[in-house]
Scaffold this active site. Sequence first.
Site, PDB file in Angstrom:
ATOM      1  N   ARG A  37      44.472  53.999  44.438  1.00 40.11           N
ATOM      2  CA  ARG A  37      44.501  53.436  43.084  1.00 40.11           C
ATOM      3  C   ARG A  37      44.662  54.525  42.017  1.00 40.11           C
ATOM      4  NH1 ARG A  37      40.148  48.445  43.459  1.00 40.11           N
ATOM      5  NH2 ARG A  37      41.733  46.818  43.580  1.00 40.11           N
ATOM      6  N   LYS A 202      34.866  38.938  48.886  1.00 41.41           N
ATOM      7  CA  LYS A 202      34.712  38.259  47.584  1.00 41.41           C
ATOM      8  C   LYS A 202      35.047  36.772  47.756  1.00 41.41           C
ATOM      9  CE  LYS A 202      35.624  42.429  44.867  1.00 41.41           C
ATOM     10  NZ  LYS A 202      36.571  43.160  44.018  1.00 41.41           N
ATOM     11  N   GLY A 360      42.123  46.211  46.672  1.00 42.13           N
ATOM     12  CA  GLY A 360      41.628  47.583  46.735  1.00 42.13           C
ATOM     13  C   GLY A 360      41.245  47.961  48.146  1.00 42.13           C
ATOM     14  N   GLY A 384      42.352  40.121  43.998  1.00 43.22           N
ATOM     15  CA  GLY A 384      42.126  38.939  43.158  1.00 43.22           C
ATOM     16  C   GLY A 384      43.234  38.777  42.130  1.00 43.22           C
TER      17      GLY A 384
HETATM   18  N1  LIG Z   1      32.679  39.513  58.155  1.00 39.01           N
HETATM   19  C1  LIG Z   1      32.421  40.245  57.085  1.00 39.01           C
HETATM   20  N2  LIG Z   1      31.177  40.285  56.557  1.00 39.01           N
HETATM   21  C2  LIG Z   1      30.919  41.044  55.472  1.00 39.01           C
HETATM   22  N3  LIG Z   1      31.840  41.784  54.835  1.00 39.01           N
HETATM   23  C3  LIG Z   1      33.096  41.773  55.310  1.00 39.01           C
HETATM   24  C4  LIG Z   1      33.459  41.006  56.446  1.00 39.01           C
HETATM   25  N4  LIG Z   1      34.767  41.193  56.682  1.00 39.01           N
HETATM   26  C5  LIG Z   1      35.217  42.053  55.731  1.00 39.01           C
HETATM   27  N5  LIG Z   1      34.213  42.410  54.917  1.00 39.01           N
HETATM   28  C6  LIG Z   1      34.258  43.384  53.792  1.00 39.01           C
HETATM   29  O1  LIG Z   1      35.151  42.929  52.794  1.00 39.01           O
HETATM   30  C7  LIG Z   1      35.348  44.021  51.921  1.00 39.01           C
HETATM   31  C8  LIG Z   1      36.623  43.850  51.141  1.00 39.01           C
HETATM   32  O2  LIG Z   1      36.654  42.576  50.504  1.00 39.01           O
HETATM   33  P1  LIG Z   1      37.489  42.299  49.177  1.00 39.01           P
HETATM   34  O3  LIG Z   1      36.959  43.121  48.061  1.00 39.01           O
HETATM   35  O4  LIG Z   1      37.480  40.815  49.008  1.00 39.01           O
HETATM   36  O5  LIG Z   1      38.949  42.792  49.575  1.00 39.01           O
HETATM   37  P2  LIG Z   1      40.072  43.482  48.665  1.00 39.01           P
HETATM   38  O6  LIG Z   1      39.434  44.656  47.939  1.00 39.01           O
HETATM   39  O7  LIG Z   1      41.124  43.915  49.622  1.00 39.01           O
HETATM   40  O8  LIG Z   1      40.527  42.417  47.718  1.00 39.01           O
HETATM   41  C9  LIG Z   1      35.321  45.244  52.804  1.00 39.01           C
HETATM   42  O9  LIG Z   1      34.448  46.202  52.243  1.00 39.01           O
HETATM   43  C10 LIG Z   1      34.817  44.739  54.172  1.00 39.01           C
HETATM   44  O10 LIG Z   1      33.804  45.529  54.740  1.00 39.01           O
HETATM   45  O1  LIG Z   2      38.703  45.743  43.402  1.00 37.90           O
HETATM   46  C1  LIG Z   2      39.168  44.913  42.621  1.00 37.90           C
HETATM   47  O2  LIG Z   2      39.613  43.696  43.018  1.00 37.90           O
HETATM   48  P1  LIG Z   2      40.063  43.312  44.534  1.00 37.90           P
HETATM   49  O3  LIG Z   2      38.906  43.629  45.482  1.00 37.90           O
HETATM   50  O4  LIG Z   2      40.311  41.826  44.467  1.00 37.90           O
HETATM   51  O5  LIG Z   2      41.299  44.091  44.861  1.00 37.90           O
HETATM   52  C2  LIG Z   2      39.350  45.192  41.160  1.00 37.90           C
HETATM   53  O6  LIG Z   2      39.003  46.527  40.831  1.00 37.90           O
HETATM   54  C3  LIG Z   2      38.553  44.199  40.317  1.00 37.90           C
HETATM   55  O7  LIG Z   2      37.172  44.369  40.575  1.00 37.90           O
HETATM   56  P2  LIG Z   2      36.176  43.120  40.364  1.00 37.90           P
HETATM   57  O8  LIG Z   2      36.511  42.088  41.414  1.00 37.90           O
HETATM   58  O9  LIG Z   2      34.789  43.716  40.534  1.00 37.90           O
HETATM   59  O10 LIG Z   2      36.409  42.598  38.950  1.00 37.90           O
END
Ligand SMILES: Nc1ncnc2c1ncn2[C@@H]1O[C@H](COP(=O)(O)OP(=O)(O)O)[C@@H](O)[C@H]1O
Ligand SMILES: O=C(OP(=O)(O)O)[C@H](O)COP(=O)(O)O
Length: 403
Positions: A37, A202, A360, A384
């Site tokens: 990033r 998330k 991320g 997101g």
């Molecule tokens: N089964 C699970 N239980 C808890 N956490 C998980 C599980 N599978 C994946 N994760 C966690 O999800 C996190 C990423 O989620 P998220 O922020 O939604 O993705 P991104 O950043 O790609 O949008 C990672 O840190 C990973 O460890």
């Molecule tokens: O990591 C982020 O989003 P992402 O996990 O959906 O890629 C962005 O930095 C936004 O962070 P936020 O979901 O705490 O507002």
Amino acid sequence: MKTIDELLAEGVAGKRVFVRADLNVPLDGTTITDDGRIRAVLPTISKLAEAGARVVVASHLGRPKGAPDPAFSLAPAAARLGELLGADVAFATDTVGDSARAAVAGLADGQVAVIENLRFNAGETSKDDAERAAFADQLAELADVYVGDGFGAVHRKHASVFDLPARLPHYAGYLIATEVGVLKKLTTDVKRPYAVVLGGAKVSDKLGVIDHLLERADRILIGGGMAYTFLKAKGYEVGSSLLQEDQIPAVREYLSRAEEKGVEFVLPVDVVVAPAFPDLKTKAPAHPTTVAADAMPEGQMGLDNGPETNKLYASKLADAATVFWNGPMGVFEHPDFADGTRAVAQALVDSPAFSVVGGGDSAAAVRILGFDENAFGHISTGGGASLEYLEGKTLPGLAALED
Ligand SMILES: Nc1ncnc2c1ncn2[C@@H]1O[C@H](COP(=O)(O)OP(=O)(O)O)[C@@H](O)[C@H]1O
Ligand SMILES: O=C(OP(=O)(O)O)[C@H](O)COP(=O)(O)O
């Protein structure tokens, strides 16, 4: 939307330019485990600096609770930015206080400063318009011009994303322009079959996108922390896995609508469980076992897709023409739970599909697990943000950059 090239053409020498970036990088203590990033926003920052701007970089990191918290300091990201730029980068230990004002006042033309995590101030994320506006007013004092380039946060109606650009001449940076350019393709001429893979942690933020995907995608594959709400909705035991209990009725409705519409919904058939969430610092052995998805023992936590699921998901991606993937399939940060994420990444590398990996952690996972970024169609810095863009929602951080 005015772009940074127009700003550069107007001239920025001597101007204080506020760059709202997304430097929300994964950290192990104070060590950045993936700097993607930061690298993604470098073209904007370096172009501005070369043109003689006084660049004030701002971002959030993690989800601190509206007050300073050293665990979420942007100091490591500021240091890394300096290394990548090959220049000294000043760091302010607050956002709008004495340190920030002094750092900005001390900038010479072409120099860069980073201010501390915007979310250390409750006004940044407040739902109260007046509270956000008050913080945006203070941020506006630090700059003459605003450049929005934090694509990963454009879906957040936050002070630095939404309120601040209304107070300053505003422009879109290079990263936002690139991200929007690629994602736009997925909203118009998407080639089919179109498969979407959703995982991550998330869950409450991202479950809602399925409503839209049921109108758009041919296949929806669910993994990661998102899977257990679906498995629970099917009546299975999910032990102590991540669960969004209040969303179970919505999830049941998604599953029945998918059937009506002929959208293929693919859920894990086996999962890797352990007695507790693993220690990501020591990476101590976590005692994983693989169980059928309908036979999870009570008290165990689902932390990755199992090997049969990995094969199934690879087969569902092999003949897709377009794939969008957000959210790791497991807790990939621990070696015992990285196989599901590795399997989906490998399936995308092997498939001729145009693939977009967003988020991320998803983007970090792909790189940390050793995949070549160029083997994917596009790696987006926003999870997101890209999901909400694909939904056709108005994104506050993009709307605010319109003229
Ligand atoms: N089964 C699970 N239980 C808890 N956490 C998980 C599980 N599978 C994946 N994760 C966690 O999800 C996190 C990423 O989620 P998220 O922020 O939604 O993705 P991104 O950043 O790609 O949008 C990672 O840190 C990973 O460890
Ligand atoms: O990591 C982020 O989003 P992402 O996990 O959906 O890629 C962005 O930095 C936004 O962070 P936020 O979901 O705490 O507002």
